[in-house]
Design an enzyme around this catalytic site. Structure first.
Site, PDB file in Angstrom:
ATOM      1  N   HIS A   1     -40.943  22.455 -78.893  1.00 20.77           N
ATOM      2  CA  HIS A   1     -39.715  21.684 -79.082  1.00 20.77           C
ATOM      3  C   HIS A   1     -39.847  20.737 -80.269  1.00 20.77           C
ATOM      4  O   HIS A   1     -40.955  20.430 -80.710  1.00 20.77           O
ATOM      5  CB  HIS A   1     -39.379  20.865 -77.828  1.00 20.77           C
ATOM      6  CG  HIS A   1     -38.761  21.682 -76.732  1.00 20.77           C
ATOM      7  ND1 HIS A   1     -39.514  22.434 -75.866  1.00 20.77           N
ATOM      8  CD2 HIS A   1     -37.477  21.863 -76.369  1.00 20.77           C
ATOM      9  CE1 HIS A   1     -38.707  23.050 -75.015  1.00 20.77           C
ATOM     10  NE2 HIS A   1     -37.462  22.719 -75.296  1.00 20.77           N
TER      11      HIS A   1
ATOM     12  N   LYS B   1     -38.485  14.876 -78.537  1.00 25.30           N
ATOM     13  CA  LYS B   1     -38.371  15.126 -77.100  1.00 25.30           C
ATOM     14  C   LYS B   1     -39.237  14.141 -76.310  1.00 25.30           C
ATOM     15  O   LYS B   1     -40.387  13.891 -76.656  1.00 25.30           O
ATOM     16  CB  LYS B   1     -38.791  16.575 -76.798  1.00 25.30           C
ATOM     17  CG  LYS B   1     -38.566  16.956 -75.354  1.00 25.30           C
ATOM     18  CD  LYS B   1     -38.535  18.460 -75.149  1.00 25.30           C
ATOM     19  CE  LYS B   1     -38.369  18.824 -73.684  1.00 25.30           C
ATOM     20  NZ  LYS B   1     -37.130  18.275 -73.099  1.00 25.30           N
TER      21      LYS B   1
HETATM   22  N1  LIG Z   1     -30.376  21.706 -70.303  1.00 28.13           N
HETATM   23  C1  LIG Z   1     -30.374  22.074 -71.585  1.00 28.13           C
HETATM   24  O1  LIG Z   1     -30.019  23.208 -71.939  1.00 28.13           O
HETATM   25  C2  LIG Z   1     -30.798  21.080 -72.610  1.00 28.13           C
HETATM   26  C3  LIG Z   1     -30.708  21.371 -73.973  1.00 28.13           C
HETATM   27  C4  LIG Z   1     -31.071  20.385 -74.893  1.00 28.13           C
HETATM   28  C5  LIG Z   1     -31.508  19.145 -74.439  1.00 28.13           C
HETATM   29  N2  LIG Z   1     -31.596  18.931 -73.103  1.00 28.13           N
HETATM   30  C6  LIG Z   1     -31.952  17.623 -72.565  1.00 28.13           C
HETATM   31  O2  LIG Z   1     -30.829  16.785 -72.782  1.00 28.13           O
HETATM   32  C7  LIG Z   1     -31.277  15.428 -72.925  1.00 28.13           C
HETATM   33  C8  LIG Z   1     -30.701  14.851 -74.214  1.00 28.13           C
HETATM   34  O3  LIG Z   1     -31.253  15.549 -75.316  1.00 28.13           O
HETATM   35  P1  LIG Z   1     -30.837  15.177 -76.821  1.00 28.13           P
HETATM   36  O4  LIG Z   1     -31.651  16.026 -77.710  1.00 28.13           O
HETATM   37  O5  LIG Z   1     -29.353  15.193 -76.934  1.00 28.13           O
HETATM   38  O6  LIG Z   1     -31.360  13.667 -76.891  1.00 28.13           O
HETATM   39  P2  LIG Z   1     -30.849  12.473 -77.829  1.00 28.13           P
HETATM   40  O7  LIG Z   1     -31.956  11.497 -77.897  1.00 28.13           O
HETATM   41  O8  LIG Z   1     -30.279  13.013 -79.095  1.00 28.13           O
HETATM   42  O9  LIG Z   1     -29.635  11.871 -76.996  1.00 28.13           O
HETATM   43  C9  LIG Z   1     -29.816  11.096 -75.847  1.00 28.13           C
HETATM   44  C10 LIG Z   1     -28.625  10.192 -75.726  1.00 28.13           C
HETATM   45  O10 LIG Z   1     -28.776   9.431 -74.536  1.00 28.13           O
HETATM   46  C11 LIG Z   1     -28.257   8.174 -74.824  1.00 28.13           C
HETATM   47  N3  LIG Z   1     -28.703   7.153 -73.899  1.00 28.13           N
HETATM   48  C12 LIG Z   1     -29.931   6.604 -73.788  1.00 28.13           C
HETATM   49  N4  LIG Z   1     -29.894   5.642 -72.856  1.00 28.13           N
HETATM   50  C13 LIG Z   1     -28.619   5.600 -72.385  1.00 28.13           C
HETATM   51  C14 LIG Z   1     -27.949   4.793 -71.454  1.00 28.13           C
HETATM   52  N5  LIG Z   1     -28.569   3.770 -70.876  1.00 28.13           N
HETATM   53  N6  LIG Z   1     -26.644   5.037 -71.185  1.00 28.13           N
HETATM   54  C15 LIG Z   1     -26.007   6.009 -71.821  1.00 28.13           C
HETATM   55  N7  LIG Z   1     -26.575   6.781 -72.769  1.00 28.13           N
HETATM   56  C16 LIG Z   1     -27.865   6.571 -73.037  1.00 28.13           C
HETATM   57  C17 LIG Z   1     -28.719   7.863 -76.245  1.00 28.13           C
HETATM   58  O11 LIG Z   1     -27.904   6.852 -76.827  1.00 28.13           O
HETATM   59  C18 LIG Z   1     -28.500   9.211 -76.894  1.00 28.13           C
HETATM   60  O12 LIG Z   1     -27.199   9.290 -77.424  1.00 28.13           O
HETATM   61  C19 LIG Z   1     -32.800  15.484 -72.879  1.00 28.13           C
HETATM   62  O13 LIG Z   1     -33.235  15.193 -71.573  1.00 28.13           O
HETATM   63  C20 LIG Z   1     -33.109  16.943 -73.189  1.00 28.13           C
HETATM   64  O14 LIG Z   1     -34.322  17.375 -72.618  1.00 28.13           O
HETATM   65  C21 LIG Z   1     -31.256  19.862 -72.194  1.00 28.13           C
HETATM   66  O1  LIG Z   2     -34.184  19.475 -76.787  1.00 29.13           O
HETATM   67  C1  LIG Z   2     -34.639  19.374 -75.639  1.00 29.13           C
HETATM   68  O2  LIG Z   2     -35.170  18.333 -75.208  1.00 29.13           O
HETATM   69  C2  LIG Z   2     -34.539  20.540 -74.731  1.00 29.13           C
HETATM   70  N1  LIG Z   2     -34.953  20.397 -73.513  1.00 29.13           N
HETATM   71  C3  LIG Z   2     -34.818  21.384 -72.507  1.00 29.13           C
HETATM   72  C4  LIG Z   2     -36.060  21.412 -71.643  1.00 29.13           C
HETATM   73  O3  LIG Z   2     -36.726  20.388 -71.446  1.00 29.13           O
HETATM   74  O4  LIG Z   2     -36.360  22.481 -71.114  1.00 29.13           O
HETATM   75  C5  LIG Z   2     -34.491  22.753 -72.997  1.00 29.13           C
HETATM   76  C6  LIG Z   2     -33.641  22.801 -74.182  1.00 29.13           C
HETATM   77  C7  LIG Z   2     -33.932  21.771 -75.231  1.00 29.13           C
END
Ligand SMILES: NC(=O)c1ccc[n+]([C@@H]2O[C@H](COP(=O)([O-])OP(=O)(O)OC[C@H]3O[C@@H](n4cnc5c(N)ncnc54)[C@H](O)[C@@H]3O)[C@@H](O)[C@H]2O)c1
Ligand SMILES: O=C(O)C1=N[C@H](C(=O)O)CCC1
Length: 267
Positions: A156, A160
Site C-alpha cells: 500500500h 496508510k
Molecule cells: N474498504 C476499501 O475498499 C478501502 C479503500 C481505500 C481505503 N480504505 C480505508 O479508508 C480509510 C480512509 O482512507 P483514505 O486513504 O481516504 O485516508 P485519508 O487520510 O486520505 O482520509 C481520511 C479522512 O478522515 C478524516 N478524519 C480524520 N479524523 C476525523 C474525524 N475526527 N472526524 C471526521 N473525519 C476525520 C481526515 O480529515 C481525512 O479526510 C482508511 O481506513 C483506509 O484503510 C478502504
Molecule cells: O488505502 C488504503 O488504506 C486501503 N486500505 C484497504 C485495506 O486496509 O485493506 C484496502 C484498500 C486500500
C-alpha cells in the site's frame, strides 16, 4: 419515483472521501445530506475548495450530525478510531453504516455486530470494495483446500495507518475456513532481524509493504512440492472502489444485521 437514499459521508476531504462525494453527487438515487469532518464545524461543504455547489452542512460531532440530517446511510472513510465511533453512533441513531475504514479490532467488530442485531439495522463493513479484490479473496479461500502453505504480501501507499491491511486480515480469515492451523517454514527458523518473517496468522505469514507510488495491491502465494500459485490484485486508483460502495449503500437499506466483507452479498 422512489425516495432518494440520504447519505452522510465521514471524511469527505480524504482520498477515498472525495471519490465518495463524487459518487453520491453523480448518482440520481442518492442525496448527500451532510458530512462529518474533523474541522470546519458550522460551514457548508461548498465553502471548501473543490466542493462547489454542495451546500450541505459540515458537522464535527457525529451525534449532532445524525440528529439534524435525517440520514439513511453513513459512508465512513476515516481512521480506525474515528470510524469505530462514527459507526457506533450511526447505529445508535438508526442510521445504517457502510464502512470502508479499516483497522477495527475483533472486539469492536463483535460489539458493532451485537449493536446492529439489537437495533435490527443493516451495517456493511467492507475491508475492500473492489470487485477484483473480493474475487482474489474468494479464489484464495478455494485454493486453500488444495495448498497447506500460503503467504500474503500486501502493498500500500505510505500514508496508510494500519498494518496489516484490512484486506490481508480478511483474506487470512477466509483462507483459514479451509486450512488447518500450521506453522510454516523450517521448524528451527530464527529471525536475525525482528519481523523478517512477517505477521503470524495461524501460521500463515503476512508481509506489509508501504511505499509512495502504490495505491492498494496484494499477492497471495500458495506453495506445494514443485509449484506455486499466485493470486494477485491491483487497485491503481480509488475510483476502483466506488462501484462496491454504491452496491453497499443500495444493499444495506435491505439488511437488518451487520455484514463483514462484500463476498457474502455479491452474487
Ligand atoms: N474498504 C476499501 O475498499 C478501502 C479503500 C481505500 C481505503 N480504505 C480505508 O479508508 C480509510 C480512509 O482512507 P483514505 O486513504 O481516504 O485516508 P485519508 O487520510 O486520505 O482520509 C481520511 C479522512 O478522515 C478524516 N478524519 C480524520 N479524523 C476525523 C474525524 N475526527 N472526524 C471526521 N473525519 C476525520 C481526515 O480529515 C481525512 O479526510 C482508511 O481506513 C483506509 O484503510 C478502504
Ligand atoms: O488505502 C488504503 O488504506 C486501503 N486500505 C484497504 C485495506 O486496509 O485493506 C484496502 C484498500 C486500500
Amino acid at each position: 419515483m422512489n425516495e432518494k437514499i440520504r447519505i452522510v459521508i465521514a471524511g469527505p476531504r480524504g482520498r477515498m472521501g472525495k471519490e465518495a462525494v463524487e459518487l453520491v453527487s453523480e448518482t440520481a438515487s442518492f442525496e448527500l445530506a451532510a458530512v462529518i469532518d474533523r474541522m470546519n464545524e458550522g460551514k457548508l461543504l461548498s465553502d471548501i475548495e473543490g466542493f462547489r455547489g454542495l451546500d450541505v452542512p459540515i458537522f464535527t460531532d457525529p451525534a449532532e450530525c445524525f440528529q439534524h440530517s435525517n440520514a439513511d446511510v453513513l459512508i465512513d472513510l476515516t481512521t480506525p478510531e474515528r470510524g469505530y465511533l462514527h459507526t457506533k453512533t450511526a447505529l445508535e441513531h438508526n442510521v445504517r453504516p457502510v464502512v470502508g475504514t479499516t483497522g477495527f479490532t475483533s472486539e469492536q467488530l463483535e460489539e458493532l455486530t451485537a449493536l446492529a442485531e439489537q437495533k435490527g439495522l443493516g451495517c456493511i463493513i467492507a475491508p475492500n470494495f473492489a470487485i477484483g479484490a473480493i474475487l482474489m479473496m474468494k479464489f484464495s479461500e478455494m485454493a486453500a483446500k488444495y495448498f497447506d502453505d500460503v503467504e500474503i504480501i500486501e502493498l500500500h501507499h505510505d500514508k496508510k495507518l494500519d498494518a496489516p491491511s484490512g484486506t490481508a486480515i480478511k483474506t487470512a480469515e477466509m483462507i483459514s475456513n479451509n486450512r488447518e492451523v500450521k506453522k510454516q517454514g523450517h521448524e528451527d527458523e530464527k529471525e536475525t532481524i525482528t519481523g523478517a518473517r512477517g505477521a503470524d496468522f495461524e501460521g500463515m505469514r503476512i508481509h506489509s509493504v508501504r511505499l509512495p507510488g502504490l495505491v492498494a495491491h496484494q499477492q497471495v502465494i500458495f506453495g506445494a512440492g514443485g509449484q506455486t500459485l499466485t493470486i494477485k490484485h491491483d487497485s491503481y486508483n480509488r475510483a476502483s472502489f466506488m462501484s462496491g460502495v454504491k452496491v453497499s449503500v443500495e444493499t444495506v437499506m435491505g439488511l437488518n444485521t451487520l455484514v463483514y466483507g462484500l463476498e457474502s452479498i455479491l452474487d
